[in-house]
Design a protein around this motif. Structure first.
Motif, PDB file in Angstrom:
ATOM      1  N   ASP A 135      35.781 -60.528  40.456  1.00 27.89           N
ATOM      2  CA  ASP A 135      36.231 -59.137  40.405  1.00 27.89           C
ATOM      3  C   ASP A 135      37.386 -59.040  39.404  1.00 27.89           C
ATOM      4  O   ASP A 135      37.897 -60.063  38.945  1.00 27.89           O
TER       5      ASP A 135
ATOM      6  N   LYS B   3      40.838 -57.029  39.561  1.00 26.69           N
ATOM      7  CA  LYS B   3      41.570 -56.147  40.489  1.00 26.69           C
ATOM      8  C   LYS B   3      42.509 -55.172  39.795  1.00 26.69           C
ATOM      9  O   LYS B   3      42.756 -54.075  40.290  1.00 26.69           O
TER      10      LYS B   3
ATOM     11  N   GLY C  55      40.834 -51.201  43.869  1.00 25.80           N
ATOM     12  CA  GLY C  55      39.732 -51.750  44.671  1.00 25.80           C
ATOM     13  C   GLY C  55      38.882 -52.719  43.866  1.00 25.80           C
ATOM     14  O   GLY C  55      38.107 -53.483  44.425  1.00 25.80           O
TER      15      GLY C  55
ATOM     16  N   TYR D  61      33.206 -62.598  53.673  1.00 26.33           N
ATOM     17  CA  TYR D  61      33.592 -62.548  52.250  1.00 26.33           C
ATOM     18  C   TYR D  61      34.876 -63.346  52.127  1.00 26.33           C
ATOM     19  O   TYR D  61      35.888 -63.013  52.737  1.00 26.33           O
TER      20      TYR D  61
ATOM     21  N   GLU E  23      42.079 -64.288  51.069  1.00 26.77           N
ATOM     22  CA  GLU E  23      41.812 -63.358  52.177  1.00 26.77           C
ATOM     23  C   GLU E  23      40.362 -63.486  52.581  1.00 26.77           C
ATOM     24  O   GLU E  23      39.528 -63.931  51.802  1.00 26.77           O
TER      25      GLU E  23
ATOM     26  N   ASN F 227      37.232 -60.982  54.111  1.00 27.90           N
ATOM     27  CA  ASN F 227      36.825 -59.621  54.425  1.00 27.90           C
ATOM     28  C   ASN F 227      35.559 -59.685  55.271  1.00 27.90           C
ATOM     29  O   ASN F 227      34.825 -60.679  55.220  1.00 27.90           O
TER      30      ASN F 227
ATOM     31  N   ARG G 110      32.971 -57.553  55.120  1.00 26.33           N
ATOM     32  CA  ARG G 110      31.936 -56.656  54.544  1.00 26.33           C
ATOM     33  C   ARG G 110      31.733 -57.081  53.097  1.00 26.33           C
ATOM     34  O   ARG G 110      32.485 -57.914  52.578  1.00 26.33           O
TER      35      ARG G 110
ATOM     36  N   GLY H 112      31.980 -57.170  49.193  1.00 25.11           N
ATOM     37  CA  GLY H 112      32.987 -56.758  48.218  1.00 25.11           C
ATOM     38  C   GLY H 112      32.406 -55.703  47.293  1.00 25.11           C
ATOM     39  O   GLY H 112      31.229 -55.739  46.970  1.00 25.11           O
ATOM     40  N   ASP H 113      33.251 -54.794  46.897  1.00 18.59           N
ATOM     41  CA  ASP H 113      32.832 -53.719  46.007  1.00 18.59           C
ATOM     42  C   ASP H 113      33.843 -53.672  44.870  1.00 18.59           C
ATOM     43  O   ASP H 113      35.037 -53.484  45.165  1.00 18.59           O
ATOM     44  N   PRO H 114      33.522 -53.929  43.627  1.00 21.41           N
ATOM     45  CA  PRO H 114      32.195 -53.864  43.008  1.00 21.41           C
ATOM     46  C   PRO H 114      31.380 -55.152  42.995  1.00 21.41           C
ATOM     47  O   PRO H 114      30.276 -55.144  42.450  1.00 21.41           O
ATOM     48  N   GLU H 115      31.863 -56.252  43.574  1.00 24.04           N
ATOM     49  CA  GLU H 115      31.092 -57.498  43.451  1.00 24.04           C
ATOM     50  C   GLU H 115      29.618 -57.319  43.831  1.00 24.04           C
ATOM     51  O   GLU H 115      28.724 -57.828  43.144  1.00 24.04           O
TER      52      GLU H 115
HETATM   53  N1  GLY Z   1      36.559 -55.870  45.274  1.00 30.71           N
HETATM   54  C1  GLY Z   1      37.389 -56.349  46.276  1.00 30.71           C
HETATM   55  C2  GLY Z   1      37.048 -55.942  47.628  1.00 30.71           C
HETATM   56  O1  GLY Z   1      35.987 -55.407  47.878  1.00 30.71           O
HETATM   57  O2  GLY Z   1      37.854 -56.164  48.527  1.00 30.71           O
END
Ligand code: GLY
Ligand code: AMP
Length: 427
Positions: free
Chosen positions: A213, A215, A227, A270, A285, A287, A289, A291-294
């Motif tokens: 990504d 950032k 994001g 994630y 970190e 997550n 869910r 990743g967006d935009p990944e």
């Molecule tokens: N692109 C980083 C995220 O979705 O947290």
């Protein structure tokens, strides 16, 4: 199959669009969806709020929905999966207990400590004076993180103690609401970041191809965090050997510890990683869910039908599934509204999406809505203009050529997305 997708961003448009490529998928309902999902064939938007669990359950039951895919972290942290599962619905996304891995950084740190997962050294504070004393003892650079969900804005990478103290003061003064009443102070890591998005049903874990990504808002990775302004997949920094280490040292111990804590985690794990200059993967970190935009740079390369994988994950049958990929690379460049990640204007007509797609790009829509059936801007990150090619260069050429065909007032994008993997830079 009939599938509900919860959410309204680029991630959800990408998921819906990918699902609809399969003849097995009859219909997708997006709650609430966006301008992009509204224009997909066999797809409709349902204007419910993502915390209206009962209404979502009622709809899913009445319409014989086979699978509910939860896109964003907020409803997961509120317990949408628990609520829908109590109606015997099949849900892709962890329960509230599992979602703590993203919703509480202190909880995630405790899990990493228990599982001996490599991560930055850290300490957790609920008291401002103690936090300041710790800062003083550690010095800068140092990283301050609000414990709870803060829409990606709760992290300050402080290069000076002054900045670090200001971040502590802001968090305890309520800048992030209750999310900032607890802070994690963390060792500053250097290296290259990579995102590993893995499917897991709590027993089996299947990583998707690696992604990277971007950032920061500005070219040269400068300015405030966003994001994510663009992504590519795969990420060559994640070599096959490294990928193996990530599995053994990070993903498998995480799942094992979640199980030990009696959490059946089904959905995406994630891992946001720093690959240190020594070549070691460390967790920045987790997550809960995609990743967006990944995910916008990953799904175009997926060969296995998405609905098969997500249903198997939700049903605890992931061991029976292998994931196969198309060859080549994928590049996603985000077109954002001028001013983002600060304030920006919206409601501007968007033109050129069809032209971009006629050139072979895929345009995923994030912050868009419809006005008179035409797309207009309605968010900070507006589009993810995505290209697939035999190499990263060819994929980026396609994405950048396509984005040049798109116009809306205040359109901003970074011209250096993929700088680590491209031989040449865009115009
Ligand atoms: N692109 C980083 C995220 O979705 O947290
Ligand atoms: P997060 O919201 O946790 O993804 O953090 C946002 C960004 O802050 C990350 O993508 C990194 O660029 C940066 N960051 C977070 N933690 C650290 C750390 N310990 N050292 C250096 N940079 C970090």
């Amino acid at each position: 199959m009939k599938i509900i997708v919860i959410g309204s961003g680029g991630r959800e448009h990408a998921i819906a669009k990918t699902l609809l490529q399969s003849p097995q998928v009859q219909q997708v309902v997006c709650i609430p969806g966006n301008g992009g999902t509204a224009r997909l064939k066999r797809c409709e938007n349902l204007p419910l709020k993502i915390d209206q669990f009962q209404a979502i359950a009622d709809y899913a039951k009445t319409h014989a929905i086979d699978l509910i895919i939860v896109g964003p972290e907020a409803p997961l942290a509120l317990g949408i999966t628990d609520a829908l599962q109590s109606h015997n619905l099949t849900v892709f996304g962890p329960t509230q207990a599992g979602a703590q891995i993203e919703a509480s950084k202190a909880w995630a740190k405790a899990l990493m400590s228990e599982a001996s997962i490599p991560t930055a050294a850290s300490a957790v504070f609920t008291d401002e004076t103690a936090a300041r004393a710790y800062l003083q003892s550690q010095g800068a650079p140092i990283v301050i993180k609000a414990d709870g969900l803060a829409s990606g804005k709760g992290v300050t990478v402080a290069m000076t103690l002054e900045e670090a103290n200001a971040a502590i003061a802001e968090a305890f003064a309520g800048k992030f609401g209750s999310a900032g009443q607890k802070v994690v102070i963390e060792e500053y890591l250097t290296g290259q970041e990579a995102s590993i998005l893995a499917l897991t049903d709590g027993e089996t874990i299947r990583p998707l191809i690696s992604a990277q990504d971007h950032k920061r808002i500005g070219e040269g990775d400068t300015g405030p965090n966003t994001g994510g302004m663009g992504a590519y997949a795969p990420a060559p920094v994640v070599t096959p050997e490294l990928s193996d280490r990530i599995n053994q040292e990070i993903l498998l111990p995480t799942i094992k510890t979640l199980k030990k804590w009696e959490i059946t985690y089904r959905g995406v794990l994630y891992a946001g990683l720093m690959i240190t200059p020594e070549g070691d993967p460390k967790v920045i970190e987790f997550n809960c869910r995609f990743g967006d935009p990944e995910i916008q740079a990953i799904l175009p390369l997926l060969e296995t039908p998405l609905e098969t994988l997500l249903l198997a994950t939700a049903q605890g049958k992931l061991a029976q599934q292998e994931i196969t990929w198309k060859p080549g690379a994928c590049a996603c460049v985000v077109a954002a509204s001028d001013g983002y990640p600060g304030s920006f204007e919206q409601g501007f007509p968007i033109t050129g999406i069809e032209v971009a797609e006629a050139q072979g790009a895929i345009v995923f829509e994030a912050g868009t809505s419809l006005n008179d059936n035409r797309p207009v801007t309605s968010g900070g990150r507006v589009l993810g203009v995505t290209g697939v090619g035999a190499t990263h260069d060819l994929a980026f050429d396609k994405a950048y050529q396509a984005i040049a065909s798109i116009y809306f007032q205040g359109l901003y994008y970074r011209r250096d997305i993929g700088h680590r993997v491209r031989q040449k830079q865009s115009q």
